[in-house]
Each structure stands twice: as structure tokens, then as C-alpha cells.
Design a protein around this motif. Structure first.
Motif, short mmCIF file in Angstrom:
data_model
loop_
_atom_site.label_atom_id
_atom_site.label_comp_id
_atom_site.label_asym_id
_atom_site.label_seq_id
_atom_site.Cartn_x
_atom_site.Cartn_y
_atom_site.Cartn_z
N ILE A 69 19.62 -30.36 -1.92
CA ILE A 69 19.58 -31.91 -1.52
C ILE A 69 20.05 -32.46 -2.97
O ILE A 69 19.42 -32.27 -4.02
CB ILE A 69 17.97 -32.24 -1.31
N MET A 121 13.58 -25.03 4.13
CA MET A 121 14.42 -26.14 3.65
C MET A 121 14.43 -25.86 2.01
O MET A 121 13.46 -25.80 1.44
CB MET A 121 14.12 -27.50 3.86
N ILE A 125 23.27 -31.58 1.22
CA ILE A 125 22.95 -32.75 1.98
C ILE A 125 22.52 -33.84 0.66
O ILE A 125 22.06 -33.40 -0.28
CB ILE A 125 21.43 -32.49 2.66
N LYS A 161 17.25 -33.92 7.96
CA LYS A 161 17.58 -32.78 7.39
C LYS A 161 17.41 -31.66 8.14
O LYS A 161 18.62 -30.84 8.22
CB LYS A 161 16.93 -32.42 5.87
#
Length: 554
Positions: free
Chosen positions: A6, A1, A186, A421
Motif C-alpha cells: 500500500i 493484506m 494499491i 483493498k
């Protein structure tokens, strides 16, 4: 990730949705001097059914008939809802409707008026004319002025962003997670209060007049957050959608001016289903009658003939411009041309369970508009949807803002955030085409959980839904826009399951819920509401409650 993907957004009140309920909530929350952010899956004021809806707002001003008042309006709404409405909510709508419509004018919305009075029109199920319209009958005539006001008062707007999950600690809201459909970012929202105003779920059915983005996100998100939902078996089917020679919505007002429904034998069949009101019957009775006529072989081209021969041209033009303009453009003689209509999935009466303050069973979470249940009971009266959005939008905004003032932003569980996520990133990594699964689900919903239901069909529908769940990991999404479509499909499956479970449980016919195997209304056993929550296994859990009544008169 990757952390660059984000984004963190902090706000006092987070409003989810871009239609009239969301906009009204955002404007009202700003009056309380708190920070407000609106997150919308498409464009503000042009999201959801606002872009296709007409603009009838019911309000008992008494301008067309001085005998009208909130008490009569309340009574009409309860009778149409087949007595299972939350009467406390109906009272709020009946009492506050006029004030909210006047506020729309102050936001720049133009209504039809004469001598400073509203030109109120008569819709089926209403004792008196009380529907107020904008001249062009377009939903965006309401939402675009409201969007302008929202921006002017300092509401922050994030467009093209889908809410995926509510963050909470089991007692209260902490925030939410969103996904930008264009950038793939996100977004983690930290908020003190959250308002769901996400609209309906018409896309769960293969035949619908709802826009492509009405995929039931709010119901699904609330269910996953273990929030109570109510009346999920009650989905309204708009009786007269024109299917031939072109597609559009036929206004119920036309039946007041002489429009008729005829079967293949030329019979005004509505006399058999509602002898008192005939073609002015409420939507539940009319839609069911049309479906039964077609089922019994008395349909025409899969639908019912609409006879417009007795309507004066000026009344057709004013009452239903969306029908009149294509007729003129195509050079049709509306008095002789063949018009075929059939019901389409239109409006969800069920939804998130709220009280008069728009509070849900999760502290800090509020709901308003179509995503909230209880106001309409088993069947919604024509034009009550728009009134509901502004009445409860204003209430949700006010009470959410006041809650936010007394609350603080809490820390979010990082493990929970990580799993959400990962889920978002994982969706769409398969090889199969989404549309194949979507089509199978939506056709099954229409066939088995639509206008005419029975135990066998509903159980078959559950089997198909469970099979579709098992295929989610195999679906392909080439980009973030397609990924949102897969996330929407999961929400659609969740809502379809909630509707089916509730429809199986209600072993009677009431309003828009019609069981071929239980065709009669059963007030002895079923004058109740079905409440659904999520159990420990993630499955819908049902309990019954008595209908919420008011003791004092209006």
C-alpha cells in the motif's frame, strides 16, 4: 493484506486521465499554485483515444468566413444535438473556444496556418468552415506538447495506474484508491479535489475505433460514488470507418470534396434520409441510414461503398492522410478501387452531469472531456470533442484548484478502505478465461444496444449483462495486468447497464439513439434529459429533467 503493498499519496488536486482534458486541467490547476498529481492508466499524453484521434478543433475565428461567430457555432451545436444539449455548457464552449485554441499554440501545438490565420475547414453540420487542424492530423501532436508543459510547471505524474474507486463521505470527496497494473501496488490518494478526465467507453461494443483502454472507468466510478449521470443512452457511432480493403477512419471533410456513399444498387441512398444535405448529413443520420440499408439487404460485404472517384488527389492527401498514405503504399487507384465503410462505436455524448464550473453532484468532484455529459446532447458535431476537452479541461482545473484552496484533507474511513483493498485482491481468483465473457458482452451490446435498438433486444442485453456480473468471481487473472483487465470489465458492464436502462426508458428516436419500435422524434414527451443515479440496492435509478436553456442571448 500486506502493508508494503500500500502506498499513500497526498495532493491538493488529483487529476485522473492522460489525454487532452486531463492535461489541460492539470496545467490550469497549477496556475492556481496548488499541488497537482495526474494518475493515468497508461502513459501521459499517449493514453486513451489521443493516440488514434485526428486533431480537428472547432473555433469560430471567422478566418475562412468572417460571418462565423460564437452565436452561429452555438446554434449549430444545439441543432445537431437535437435540442437536448445543456445550453449553458454549449454557450461556454462557443464563447471560449478561440481563446483555448490560441493557448494550445502557446503550449507548442502547431496548427495549419496561412498569413497568421488558421486554415479552417468545413465539416458536416457547421454553417461555416471552423475546424482547425495540425498538419499531421494526430492527437499526440496536441497531447505531447501539453504533457511537456505539465511536467515543466511541476505536475506530478503516476503512470500505469488505474483508479478503482472514489473515497467520499456522502457529501464531498476525500480521495481515491488506485491500482498499479505493473507492480500490483494499491495506492491510496488523499486529496482536496478530484477531476475525472478518463475519456470514453468505446470498448463496451465489439465494433469500435477506440483504443483498448477506453473501458468507461470514469462513468462507472462516478456511478458507484452515487454521482449523477446524464444522457447515457446517447452513444455516437462514427459513420464511415473503412472496413475494406484495410481499416482506417475516413474524414467527414472528404464529403465536402465529392466523396459519396452508395448501396449495393449503386444508389446514393442518403438522398432518402436527408434530402437537403445528402452525404453531408450529420453523423447520427448517416450512421443510422447505413445500418438500415444493410439491414434491408442493400449492403456490400456487410457495409456501404465509398466512392472517392471525384476527389482531387491533393485534397485527399491533405484532408485525410491516414487514408491517402495506405492507398499509395498499396498501389491502389483510389478512383476505381472498392472501398467499404460501416459505422463503429466512437464517442459517448452522455456522461457525468456537470455545470459550467465542471462541478458534479458530489462536492470536490469535477469532470471534463468525454467522461462529462451534456455538451453534445443527442449527437456530437464533427470536431467538437477536441474543443470540449480544452475548454472544460481549463475550467475544471481552475475551479477544482480554487475549491482545494478552501478545503482540507480529511481522514478516510479505514473500514471502507479495507473493503476496497479486499475487493481488489479478490478479483481474478477464479479459473475462467476473461475473453469469453468480454466477447459475449460486447457482441450483445453491438447487436442489442448499438445502432438499431428495440425493447426486446435491450431487455435481452440486460439479461446477458446480469449473467456476466454473476461470473465475475469465476474469472482468472494470472498477474496484476490481467487483474486490471477484470476490473475494467466490471466497469464496462456497469456502463453497458447504464446505457441500456436509459435506452429502454427513452421511448422515441433522437440523434444517435434510434428505436426501431419508436422510430419518430417525440418533442412533446421527450424534450428532456434522463438523469441516472445509484439507488440503495446499487441499481440505476432514473428521473427526467427539463433541458437546461439560457435566457439571455449570446
Amino acid at each position: 493484506m500486506v502493508n508494503e503493498d500500500i502506498k499513500i499519496v497526498e495532493t491538493d488536486v488529483l487529476v485522473v486521465g492522460g489525454g487532452p482534458a486531463a492535461l489541460r486541467a492539470a496545467i490550469e490547476a497549477r496556475k492556481e499554485d496548488v499541488g497537482v498529481t495526474v494518475v493515468v492508466k497508461r502513459k501521459l499524453g499517449k493514453s486513451g483515444n489521443a493516440v488514434v484521434s485526428h486533431t480537428g478543433h472547432n473555433a469560430p475565428f471567422g478566418h475562412a468566413d468572417p460571418r462565423d461567430n460564437p452565436k452561429v457555432y452555438f446554434h449549430n451545436t444545439i441543432v445537431a444535438g437535437k435540442l437536448v444539449n445543456n445550453q449553458k455548457l454549449v454557450r461556454v464552449m462557443a464563447v471560449e473556444a478561440c481563446q483555448r485554441i490560441l493557448e494550445l499554440e502557446s503550449f507548442g501545438v502547431k496548427f495549419e496556418k496561412q498569413n497568421d490565420k488558421f486554415l479552417q475547414r468545413h465539416a458536416p453540420g457547421h454553417t461555416y468552415p471552423r475546424s482547425c487542424y495540425t498538419p499531421r492530423r494526430r492527437g499526440i501532436d496536441v497531447t505531447l506538447p501539453m504533457a511537456k508543459v505539465a511536467k515543466e510547471v511541476g505536475v506530478r505524474v503516476l503512470e500505469e495506474t488505474m483508479l478503482v474507486e472514489i473515497l467520499h463521505d456522502g457529501l464531498r470527496v476525500l480521495g481515491a484508491v488506485g491500482f498499479n497494473r505493473l507492480t500490483g501496488k494499491i495506492i491510496v490518494f488523499k486529496c482536496r479535489a478530484l477531476i475525472l478526465a478518463t475519456g470514453g467507453a468505446g470498448q463496451i461494443f465489439s465494433a469500435t475505433n477506440n483504443t483498448a483502454d477506453t473501458t468507461g472507468d470514469g462513468y462507472s466510478i462516478a456511478f458507484n460514488a452515487e454521482v449523477e449521470l446524464v444522457d447515457m443512452e446517447f452513444f455516437q457511432f462514427y459513420p464511415h470507418m473503412l472496413t475494406y480493403p484495410f481499416k482506417t477512419l475516413v474524414s467527414p471533410i472528404l464529403f465536402k470534396h465529392g466523396a459519396k456513399l452508395l448501396n449495393s444498387e449503386g444508389e446514393r441512398f442518403m438522398k432518402r434520409y436527408d434530402p437537403a444535405n445528402v452525404d453531408l448529413a450529420t453523423r447520427d443520420i448517416k450512421a443510422r441510414a447505413m445500418a438500415l440499408e444493410v439491414m434491408h439487404g442493400r449492403g456490400i460485404k456487410g457495409g456501404i461503398r465509398l466512392d472517392l472517384s471525384e476527389i482531387e488527389e491533393e485534397k485527399l492527401k491533405v484532408s485525410n492522410p491516414h487514408l491517402y498514405e495506405p492507398i499509395k503504399k498499396k498501389g491502389l487507384d483510389y478512383r476505381k478501387a472498392e472501398f467499404i465503410v460501416y459505422p463503429a462505436a466512437h464517442f459517448y455524448m452522455g456522461g457525468i452531469r456537470i455545470n459550467e464550473r465542471c462541478e458534479t453532484s458530489l462536492k470536490g468532484l469535477y469532470a471534463c472531456g468525454e467522461v462529462a455529459g451534456g455538451v453534445h446532447g443527442a449527437n456530437r458535431l464533427a470536431n467538437n470533442a477536441h474543443t470540449e476537452t480544452v475548454v472544460f479541461g481549463a475550467r475544471a482545473g481552475k475551479f477544482a484548484a480554487r475549491w482545494a484552496k478552501e478545503s482540507k484533507i480529511e481522514e478516510i474511513d479505514q473500514k471502507k478502505l479495507y473493503s476496497i483493498k479486499e475487493y481488489i485482491y479478490r478479483i481474478g481468483n477464479g479459473r475462467e478465461d476473461l475473453e469469453k465473457h468480454r466477447r459475449r458482452f460486447r457482441e450483445s451490446m453491438w447487436r442489442n444496444a448499438g445502432l438499431l435498438r428495440n425493447e426486446k433486444g435491450l431487455k435481452e442485453n440486460l439479461e446477458i449483462i446480469n449473467e456476466c456480473y454473476s461470473q465475475i468471481e469465476s474469472i482468472r487473472a494470472e498477474n496484476s495486468v490481467k487483474k486490471v483487465e477484470v476490473l475494467e470489465f466490471v466497469n464496462m458492464l456497469n456502463v453497458g447497464k447504464l446505457l441500456t436502462v436509459a435506452a429502454l426508458a427513452r421511448t422515441e428516436s433522437r440523434g444517435a439513439h434510434y428505436r426501431l419500435d419508436y422510430p419518430e422524434i417525440d418533442n412533446k414527451n421527450w424534450l428532456k434529459n434522463i438523469i441516472i443515479t445509484k439507488d440503495k440496492r446499487g441499481e440505476p435509478k432514473i428521473r427526467l429533467t427539463e433541458v437546461t436553456k439560457i435566457e439571455e442571448s449570446l
